[in-house]
Design an enzyme around this catalytic site. Structure first.
Site, PDB file in Angstrom:
ATOM      1  N   ALA A   1     -43.425 -27.062  46.074  1.00 27.22           N
ATOM      2  CA  ALA A   1     -44.278 -26.676  47.417  1.00 27.22           C
ATOM      3  C   ALA A   1     -44.078 -24.819  47.327  1.00 27.22           C
ATOM      4  CB  ALA A   1     -43.481 -26.786  48.524  1.00 27.22           C
TER       5      ALA A   1
ATOM      6  N   ARG B   1     -53.642 -17.074  49.924  1.00 25.45           N
ATOM      7  CA  ARG B   1     -55.595 -16.821  50.221  1.00 25.45           C
ATOM      8  C   ARG B   1     -55.362 -17.651  52.181  1.00 25.45           C
ATOM      9  NH1 ARG B   1     -60.039 -19.530  47.584  1.00 25.45           N
ATOM     10  NH2 ARG B   1     -58.675 -20.930  47.262  1.00 25.45           N
TER      11      ARG B   1
ATOM     12  N   LYS C   1     -47.878 -21.246  52.921  1.00 30.41           N
ATOM     13  CA  LYS C   1     -48.378 -21.993  53.583  1.00 30.41           C
ATOM     14  C   LYS C   1     -47.872 -23.356  53.384  1.00 30.41           C
ATOM     15  CE  LYS C   1     -50.566 -23.975  49.509  1.00 30.41           C
ATOM     16  NZ  LYS C   1     -52.317 -23.875  48.434  1.00 30.41           N
TER      17      LYS C   1
ATOM     18  N   GLY D   1     -47.286 -29.795  48.055  1.00 30.24           N
ATOM     19  CA  GLY D   1     -47.110 -29.576  49.497  1.00 30.24           C
ATOM     20  C   GLY D   1     -48.335 -29.713  50.543  1.00 30.24           C
TER      21      GLY D   1
ATOM     22  N   ASN E   1     -59.160 -33.904  41.142  1.00 32.32           N
ATOM     23  CA  ASN E   1     -57.434 -33.514  41.149  1.00 32.32           C
ATOM     24  C   ASN E   1     -57.279 -33.693  42.389  1.00 32.32           C
ATOM     25  OD1 ASN E   1     -55.227 -33.864  40.178  1.00 32.32           O
ATOM     26  ND2 ASN E   1     -55.477 -31.534  38.954  1.00 32.32           N
TER      27      ASN E   1
ATOM     28  N   LYS F   1     -37.464 -24.682  88.354  1.00 28.84           N
ATOM     29  CA  LYS F   1     -37.160 -24.339  86.636  1.00 28.84           C
ATOM     30  C   LYS F   1     -35.523 -24.555  87.357  1.00 28.84           C
ATOM     31  CE  LYS F   1     -34.339 -20.957  85.825  1.00 28.84           C
ATOM     32  NZ  LYS F   1     -33.843 -19.968  86.437  1.00 28.84           N
TER      33      LYS F   1
ATOM     34  N   ASN G   1     -37.922 -32.756 102.204  1.00 32.85           N
ATOM     35  CA  ASN G   1     -39.069 -32.253 102.075  1.00 32.85           C
ATOM     36  C   ASN G   1     -38.664 -30.806 102.265  1.00 32.85           C
ATOM     37  OD1 ASN G   1     -42.114 -33.176 102.588  1.00 32.85           O
ATOM     38  ND2 ASN G   1     -41.723 -31.455 103.268  1.00 32.85           N
TER      39      ASN G   1
HETATM   40  C1  UD1 Z   1     -54.360 -27.457  42.661  1.00 30.19           C
HETATM   41  C2  UD1 Z   1     -54.782 -27.928  40.412  1.00 30.19           C
HETATM   42  C3  UD1 Z   1     -55.754 -28.937  40.811  1.00 30.19           C
HETATM   43  C4  UD1 Z   1     -56.469 -29.383  41.924  1.00 30.19           C
HETATM   44  C5  UD1 Z   1     -55.964 -29.183  43.381  1.00 30.19           C
HETATM   45  C6  UD1 Z   1     -55.971 -29.879  44.622  1.00 30.19           C
HETATM   46  C7  UD1 Z   1     -53.469 -27.286  38.775  1.00 30.19           C
HETATM   47  C8  UD1 Z   1     -53.531 -25.863  38.288  1.00 30.19           C
HETATM   48  N1  UD1 Z   1     -53.945 -27.128  40.576  1.00 30.19           N
HETATM   49  O1  UD1 Z   1     -54.940 -26.028  42.350  1.00 30.19           O
HETATM   50  O2  UD1 Z   1     -56.360 -29.022  40.006  1.00 30.19           O
HETATM   51  O3  UD1 Z   1     -58.195 -29.613  42.003  1.00 30.19           O
HETATM   52  O4  UD1 Z   1     -54.797 -29.182  43.246  1.00 30.19           O
HETATM   53  O5  UD1 Z   1     -55.728 -29.400  45.885  1.00 30.19           O
HETATM   54  O6  UD1 Z   1     -52.543 -27.603  39.127  1.00 30.19           O
HETATM   55  N2  UD1 Z   1     -47.129 -24.283  43.542  1.00 30.19           N
HETATM   56  C9  UD1 Z   1     -46.025 -23.923  43.317  1.00 30.19           C
HETATM   57  N3  UD1 Z   1     -45.477 -23.146  42.353  1.00 30.19           N
HETATM   58  C10 UD1 Z   1     -46.517 -21.783  42.021  1.00 30.19           C
HETATM   59  C11 UD1 Z   1     -47.608 -21.933  42.585  1.00 30.19           C
HETATM   60  C12 UD1 Z   1     -47.963 -23.725  43.489  1.00 30.19           C
HETATM   61  O7  UD1 Z   1     -45.097 -25.084  43.837  1.00 30.19           O
HETATM   62  O8  UD1 Z   1     -46.414 -20.948  41.252  1.00 30.19           O
HETATM   63  C13 UD1 Z   1     -47.636 -25.848  44.315  1.00 30.19           C
HETATM   64  C14 UD1 Z   1     -48.477 -25.392  45.783  1.00 30.19           C
HETATM   65  O9  UD1 Z   1     -47.345 -24.767  46.876  1.00 30.19           O
HETATM   66  C15 UD1 Z   1     -48.866 -26.152  45.998  1.00 30.19           C
HETATM   67  C16 UD1 Z   1     -49.260 -27.092  45.181  1.00 30.19           C
HETATM   68  O10 UD1 Z   1     -48.605 -26.416  43.995  1.00 30.19           O
HETATM   69  O11 UD1 Z   1     -48.783 -26.946  47.008  1.00 30.19           O
HETATM   70  C17 UD1 Z   1     -50.792 -27.187  44.280  1.00 30.19           C
HETATM   71  O12 UD1 Z   1     -51.277 -25.356  44.126  1.00 30.19           O
HETATM   72  P1  UD1 Z   1     -52.616 -24.444  44.223  1.00 30.19           P
HETATM   73  O13 UD1 Z   1     -52.069 -23.297  44.008  1.00 30.19           O
HETATM   74  O14 UD1 Z   1     -52.295 -24.787  45.804  1.00 30.19           O
HETATM   75  O15 UD1 Z   1     -53.930 -25.007  43.113  1.00 30.19           O
HETATM   76  P2  UD1 Z   1     -54.862 -25.424  43.311  1.00 30.19           P
HETATM   77  O16 UD1 Z   1     -55.456 -24.034  43.363  1.00 30.19           O
HETATM   78  O17 UD1 Z   1     -55.313 -25.919  44.905  1.00 30.19           O
HETATM   79 MG    MG Z   2     -54.159 -26.273  46.677  1.00 27.38          MG
END
Ligand code: UD1
Ligand code: MG
Length: 460
Positions: A12, A18, A25, A102, A173, A352, A378
């Site tokens: 998380a 984005r 997020k 997360g 994935n 209130k 009333n």
């Molecule tokens: C990731 C997967 C992708 C999968 C997708 C599903 C990888 C490289 N890619 O991509 O294959 O299809 O999720 O939704 O794993 N996070 C951290 N620390 C970081 C970066 C991310 O804790 O440094 C956490 C984020 O908060 C998030 C989760 O890991 O909850 C996934 O990260 P995110 O950057 O959203 O990966 P995706 O590009 O969505």
């Molecule tokens: Mg993601």
């Protein structure tokens, strides 16, 4: 129930850029509950042992975690692989560990449990959850060898340079995995960085090279699979979550006249045989009893309704409405309003921090603040409690069975005894004893011939 209960890591700590938001997020709410809390809930109900959430120092996520959830700080490195390494102290080499994302809030607990079962029965080093039922754009694609074994995951957030056969692959994935602890850590230490990030998914080709068995568990449950990277994804997730919530209440005996216009937070409780009219918004810790009729166009925020309460076209915040009472149309109940059994708060009435006694009525155009209105009293149309003297708030007390005339003002602090009356248009600045009539206004006088004189003075 899973046995033995695995440790579940929830990643998380992503930057989530984005989302274009000052809020991390995973704290963005889905139906009133932070995304990460949905995942925690699914992990718990899916049979997790310890739950460890990977968070970023100072982003406020660790502080927002529910009781009993541990946190591990990701102080260095970017990417899902760096997130898992930040929690390596929580991974037991000889045991299994599950990893969830997360930002994958609607993963169902049944699926978490099924993933763990699949992992254990396959005796795999790694098992990942996949689906082919979602628009695969932007997700990591699951590339399989001719024999069907998982070979590697290819990210498709950027498509330039990504081979056609990858983009043609529908299987993605989901970002939920089960691993043997030592296999995971060994492989992850050897994963190199891609564009400044260490990808957790980089472990799959390494495990394969080492001959370690990789399993995949496929699901057709689209809502469980959606990952949130943008607010467009959030809209999609919100829609699925809302439908789940509505369906749960419908199966528990709630009637929805217009389910697509209902907006109900995850933690709301609603009793059987309650009817929700179109445009109802129920937020936070709102509880609605059985046999109520709420709406159309009514908002309840942390409000508690008893049984058989009727509330059309109204806005209620942090208040209670007891059995058989009615509120609205067009009423505003603010924090601390407590409407007694069978009482009525009517049209264009604001209440209130006040108790309205059992069977009492405030039917029209009134403001009741910092007051007690006794049983069976009333309140006439257009009554106002003048509760604020410019510096402090004061209380108004109306006894039982009081009848107030229209347009009475109560300049607080003031008490009106049981069975008393007030005359229409009175400004009550002193107490009215029980059984008395309080009159506080000028007597009317009529000026005879006024119209004629006025006409003469204004000339022809
Ligand atoms: C990731 C997967 C992708 C999968 C997708 C599903 C990888 C490289 N890619 O991509 O294959 O299809 O999720 O939704 O794993 N996070 C951290 N620390 C970081 C970066 C991310 O804790 O440094 C956490 C984020 O908060 C998030 C989760 O890991 O909850 C996934 O990260 P995110 O950057 O959203 O990966 P995706 O590009 O969505
Ligand atoms: Mg993601």
């Amino acid at each position: 129930m899973l046995d033995p209960k695995p440790t579940v890591l929830i990643m998380a700590a992503g930057r989530g850029t984005r989302m274009r938001s000052a809020l991390p997020k995973v704290l963005h709410p889905v139906c009133g509950r932070a995304m990460v809390e949905w995942v925690i809930e699914a992990a718990r109900a899916g049979g997790a042992g310890r739950i460890v959430c990977v968070t970023r120092p100072g982003d406020g996520v660790a502080e927002a975690l529910p009781h009993g959830v541990e946190s591990a700080e990701q102080q260095q490195g970017e990417g899902t692989g760096a997130a898992v390494l930040a929690a390596r102290g929580h991974i037991e080499p000889g045991a299994g560990v599950m990893i969830l994302s997360g930002d994958n809030p609607l993963i169902r607990s049944e699926l978490v449990a099924a993933l763990w079962d699949a992992h254990r029965s396959a005796g795999a080093a790694a098992t990942l959850l996949t689906t082919s039922e979602l628009d695969p754009a932007g997700y990591g694609r699951v590339m399989r060898a001719p024999g069907g074994q998982v070979e590697r995951i290819v990210e498709t957030k950027r498509v330039d340079g990504v081979p056609r056969e990858v983009l043609a692959t529908r299987e993605i994935n989901i970002g939920a995995y089960a691993f043997r602890g030592d296999d995971l850590i060994e492989a992850l230490d050897a994963v190199s960085e891609t564009e400044g990030e260490r990808y957790l998914t980089g472990v799959f080709p390494l495990l394969r090279e080492r001959g370690r068995p990789i399993a995949a568990h496929a699901t057709a449950d689209v809502s469980s699979a959606i990952g949130v990277n943008t607010r467009l994804d959030l809209i999609q997730v919100e829609r699925h979550a809302q439908r789940r919530i509505v369906e749960r209440h419908a199966l528990a005996g709630v009637t929805f006249i217009s389910p697509q216009t209902a907006s109900i937070d995850a933690g709301v409780e609603i009793g059987a045989d309650t009817v929700l009219e179109p445009g109802v918004t129920l937020r936070g810790a709102t509880r609605v009893g059985g046999g109520c009729r709420v709406g159309p166009q009514t908002t309840l925020i942390d409000a508690t309704l008893g049984e058989r309460v009727v509330v059309p076209h109204s806005y209620l915040v942090e208040c209670a409405v007891r059995d058989g009472a009615s509120v609205g149309p067009f009423a505003y109940l603010r924090p601390g309003a407590d409407v007694g059994e069978r009482a009525k708060v009517g049209t264009f009435v604001e209440v209130k921090n006040s108790a309205i006694g059992a069977g009492a009525k405030v039917p029209h155009l009134s403001y009741i603040g910092d007051a007690e209105v006794g049983e069976g009293t009333n309140v006439g149309a257009g009554n106002i409690t003048a509760n604020y003297d410019g510096r402090m708030k004061h209380r108004t007390t109306l006894g039982k069975r009081v009848r107030t005339g229209v347009h009475t003002s109560f300049v607080a602090p003031v008490d009106v005894g049981d069975d008393a009356y007030t005359a229409a248009g009175s400004v009550i600045t002193g107490d009215v004893p029980a059984g008395a009539l309080g009159v506080a206004r000028n007597r009317q006088r009529n000026i005879e011939g006024y119209a004629k004189r006025a006409q003469e003075e204004s000339g022809p």
